[in-house]
Design an enzyme around this catalytic site. Sequence first.
Site, PDB file in Angstrom:
ATOM      1  N   PRO A  46       0.835  -1.210   0.000  1.00 53.54           N
ATOM      2  CG  PRO A  46      -0.069  -1.079   2.165  1.00 53.54           C
ATOM      3  CD  PRO A  46       0.707  -1.980   1.276  1.00 53.54           C
ATOM      4  CG  ASP A  47      -0.682   5.053  -1.626  1.00 52.51           C
ATOM      5  OD1 ASP A  47      -1.105   5.666  -2.624  1.00 52.51           O
ATOM      6  OD2 ASP A  47      -1.384   4.835  -0.612  1.00 52.51           O
ATOM      7  CG  PHE A  48       3.343   6.149   2.950  1.00 55.13           C
ATOM      8  CD1 PHE A  48       4.188   6.003   1.852  1.00 55.13           C
ATOM      9  CD2 PHE A  48       3.696   5.542   4.148  1.00 55.13           C
ATOM     10  CE1 PHE A  48       5.367   5.284   1.955  1.00 55.13           C
ATOM     11  CE2 PHE A  48       4.880   4.825   4.263  1.00 55.13           C
ATOM     12  CZ  PHE A  48       5.724   4.692   3.161  1.00 55.13           C
ATOM     13  NE  ARG A  49       1.640  11.856   3.299  1.00 54.32           N
ATOM     14  CZ  ARG A  49       2.865  11.339   3.265  1.00 54.32           C
ATOM     15  NH1 ARG A  49       3.216  10.539   2.240  1.00 54.32           N
ATOM     16  NH2 ARG A  49       3.759  11.552   4.217  1.00 54.32           N
ATOM     17  CD  GLN A  96       9.100  10.522  -2.141  1.00 56.23           C
ATOM     18  OE1 GLN A  96       8.763  11.259  -1.219  1.00 56.23           O
ATOM     19  NE2 GLN A  96       8.348  10.355  -3.221  1.00 56.23           N
ATOM     20  CG  ASN A  97       8.785   3.690  -3.230  1.00 63.39           C
ATOM     21  OD1 ASN A  97       8.182   4.581  -2.632  1.00 63.39           O
ATOM     22  ND2 ASN A  97       8.487   3.317  -4.464  1.00 63.39           N
ATOM     23  CG  ASP A 118       9.476  -1.020  -2.419  1.00 63.53           C
ATOM     24  OD1 ASP A 118       8.360  -0.526  -2.687  1.00 63.53           O
ATOM     25  OD2 ASP A 118      10.490  -0.829  -3.123  1.00 63.53           O
ATOM     26  CG  HIS A 158      12.445   8.799   2.204  1.00 67.20           C
ATOM     27  ND1 HIS A 158      11.132   9.058   1.904  1.00 67.20           N
ATOM     28  CD2 HIS A 158      13.080  10.010   2.114  1.00 67.20           C
ATOM     29  CE1 HIS A 158      10.971  10.355   1.650  1.00 67.20           C
ATOM     30  NE2 HIS A 158      12.147  10.948   1.754  1.00 67.20           N
ATOM     31  CB  CYS A 193      23.182  -2.147  19.884  1.00 66.54           C
ATOM     32  SG  CYS A 193      24.946  -1.954  19.620  1.00 66.54           S
ATOM     33  CB  THR A 228       5.661  10.711  -5.317  1.00 72.56           C
ATOM     34  OG1 THR A 228       5.896  11.437  -4.093  1.00 72.56           O
ATOM     35  CG2 THR A 228       6.003  11.608  -6.508  1.00 72.56           C
ATOM     36  CB  CYS A 234       2.513   4.303 -12.466  1.00 73.69           C
ATOM     37  SG  CYS A 234       2.496   3.106 -11.161  1.00 73.69           S
TER      38      CYS A 234
HETATM   39  N1  APR Z   1      -0.475   4.574 -10.248  1.00 72.14           N
HETATM   40  C1  APR Z   1      -0.190   5.902 -10.207  1.00 72.14           C
HETATM   41  N2  APR Z   1      -0.234   6.637  -9.053  1.00 72.14           N
HETATM   42  C2  APR Z   1      -0.553   5.982  -7.917  1.00 72.14           C
HETATM   43  C3  APR Z   1      -0.861   4.593  -7.891  1.00 72.14           C
HETATM   44  C4  APR Z   1      -0.802   3.887  -9.127  1.00 72.14           C
HETATM   45  N3  APR Z   1      -1.077   2.580  -9.214  1.00 72.14           N
HETATM   46  N4  APR Z   1      -1.149   4.256  -6.598  1.00 72.14           N
HETATM   47  C5  APR Z   1      -1.044   5.381  -5.860  1.00 72.14           C
HETATM   48  N5  APR Z   1      -0.680   6.422  -6.648  1.00 72.14           N
HETATM   49  C6  APR Z   1      -0.421   7.811  -6.256  1.00 72.14           C
HETATM   50  C7  APR Z   1      -1.370   8.361  -5.218  1.00 72.14           C
HETATM   51  O1  APR Z   1      -2.499   8.940  -5.845  1.00 72.14           O
HETATM   52  C8  APR Z   1      -0.488   9.420  -4.544  1.00 72.14           C
HETATM   53  O2  APR Z   1      -0.542  10.645  -5.266  1.00 72.14           O
HETATM   54  O3  APR Z   1       0.857   7.810  -5.657  1.00 72.14           O
HETATM   55  C9  APR Z   1       0.915   8.832  -4.656  1.00 72.14           C
HETATM   56  C10 APR Z   1       1.405   8.192  -3.378  1.00 72.14           C
HETATM   57  O4  APR Z   1       1.570   9.208  -2.410  1.00 72.14           O
HETATM   58  P1  APR Z   1       1.960   8.818  -0.907  1.00 72.14           P
HETATM   59  O5  APR Z   1       1.091   7.727  -0.428  1.00 72.14           O
HETATM   60  O6  APR Z   1       2.037  10.092  -0.133  1.00 72.14           O
HETATM   61  O7  APR Z   1       3.436   8.192  -1.040  1.00 72.14           O
HETATM   62  P2  APR Z   1       4.799   8.976  -1.233  1.00 72.14           P
HETATM   63  O8  APR Z   1       4.619  10.212  -2.033  1.00 72.14           O
HETATM   64  O9  APR Z   1       5.786   7.985  -1.720  1.00 72.14           O
HETATM   65  O10 APR Z   1       5.161   9.375   0.300  1.00 72.14           O
HETATM   66  C11 APR Z   1       6.356  10.060   0.501  1.00 72.14           C
HETATM   67  O11 APR Z   1       6.045   9.983   2.887  1.00 72.14           O
HETATM   68  O12 APR Z   1       5.603   8.933   4.893  1.00 72.14           O
HETATM   69  C12 APR Z   1       6.576   9.326   4.035  1.00 72.14           C
HETATM   70  O13 APR Z   1       8.672   8.337   3.990  1.00 72.14           O
HETATM   71  C13 APR Z   1       7.374   8.151   3.547  1.00 72.14           C
HETATM   72  O14 APR Z   1       8.557   7.946   1.450  1.00 72.14           O
HETATM   73  C14 APR Z   1       7.293   8.257   2.032  1.00 72.14           C
HETATM   74  C15 APR Z   1       6.947   9.726   1.835  1.00 72.14           C
END
Ligand code: APR
Length: 277
Positions: free
Chosen positions: A44-47, A117-118, A120, A137, A169, A209, A253
């Site tokens: 899952p992404d974050f937001r 930023q990933n 994984d 990150h 540690c 992102t 994407c």
């Molecule tokens: N295809 C295209 N875009 C996508 C897809 C997909 N299949 N799935 C999700 N997205 C988009 C979302 O709409 C969103 O705009 O990817 C973006 C993901 O945003 P975030 O969840 O905020 O992730 P990210 O930008 O990587 O977060 C940045 O926040 O918590 C910190 O360190 C953590 O590296 C992370 C940083």
Amino acid sequence: MTGEGPSVLKSRDVKGVAEYMKSDQCRKVFVMAGAGISTSAGIPDFRSPETGLYHNLQRLNLPYAEAVFDIDYFRENPIPFYTLAKDMDPSKFRPTITHSFFKLLDKKSLLKMCFTQNIDTLERRAGLSGDKIIEAHGSFAANSCIDCQEPYEEEKMKIAVEKGEPARCASCGGLVKPEIVFFGEGLPSSFFSTVPQLRTGDLLFILGTSLTVMPFAGICKLAPPSCPRVLINLDAVGDLGSRPDDVLLLGDCDGVVRELCKELGWLEELEDLWAET
Ligand code: APR
């Protein structure tokens, strides 16, 4: 849709981007990647509303969602992170077709740097060489003590995460965590030393992102005029669209990457690369 004024692109769509990439105007390609490129791998992404990690942490009883990645909170209470780490073991996931696109850009001698930023490690697992990746990150690739930085063995860390018992540690008794950059920690020096000297004629892809977190999100602003910025994302983010050379390819994407590679005549090569992961 995009900023007014003359553009180096013939058209601000997949066709225009492909034509530019094949022209001798295009110098090097830079990539900025976020969690959206790993969602089709099952991470899952974050937001994102509903599915984003930060909307699904109730079971950890955090004061606020990002606390799970906050270094001060981790010192106080490492259990939530260790609980989450069990679900985030990168070895359980396969790279996506978008990760293989980065490898293909490198194979075509176009890729200058992939800033991700990933955490994984899927860019590496897709076969992209380490000198073409900046994990801004950090990642799960290594573990160390948060106090004395003593490295900690991968196998011992796996056991600690399995048991949900925070590792300590052997040298100083400090807490151990993967070398992921928590809120409150600095980014690796390699990020700042490599932050792109994007030049006129280069091309910047921004994929998956929300451009929420600085300093990473700031890379976008470093692109000079006549360096097209191509956003591949479900939704418009940041200031993308404000410049004449901005292109917004909104959608999933993996689907957009396939469409672009079809336009480039690279689709079969892309699918073969992905089949090898
Ligand atoms: N295809 C295209 N875009 C996508 C897809 C997909 N299949 N799935 C999700 N997205 C988009 C979302 O709409 C969103 O705009 O990817 C973006 C993901 O945003 P975030 O969840 O905020 O992730 P990210 O930008 O990587 O977060 C940045 O926040 O918590 C910190 O360190 C953590 O590296 C992370 C940083």
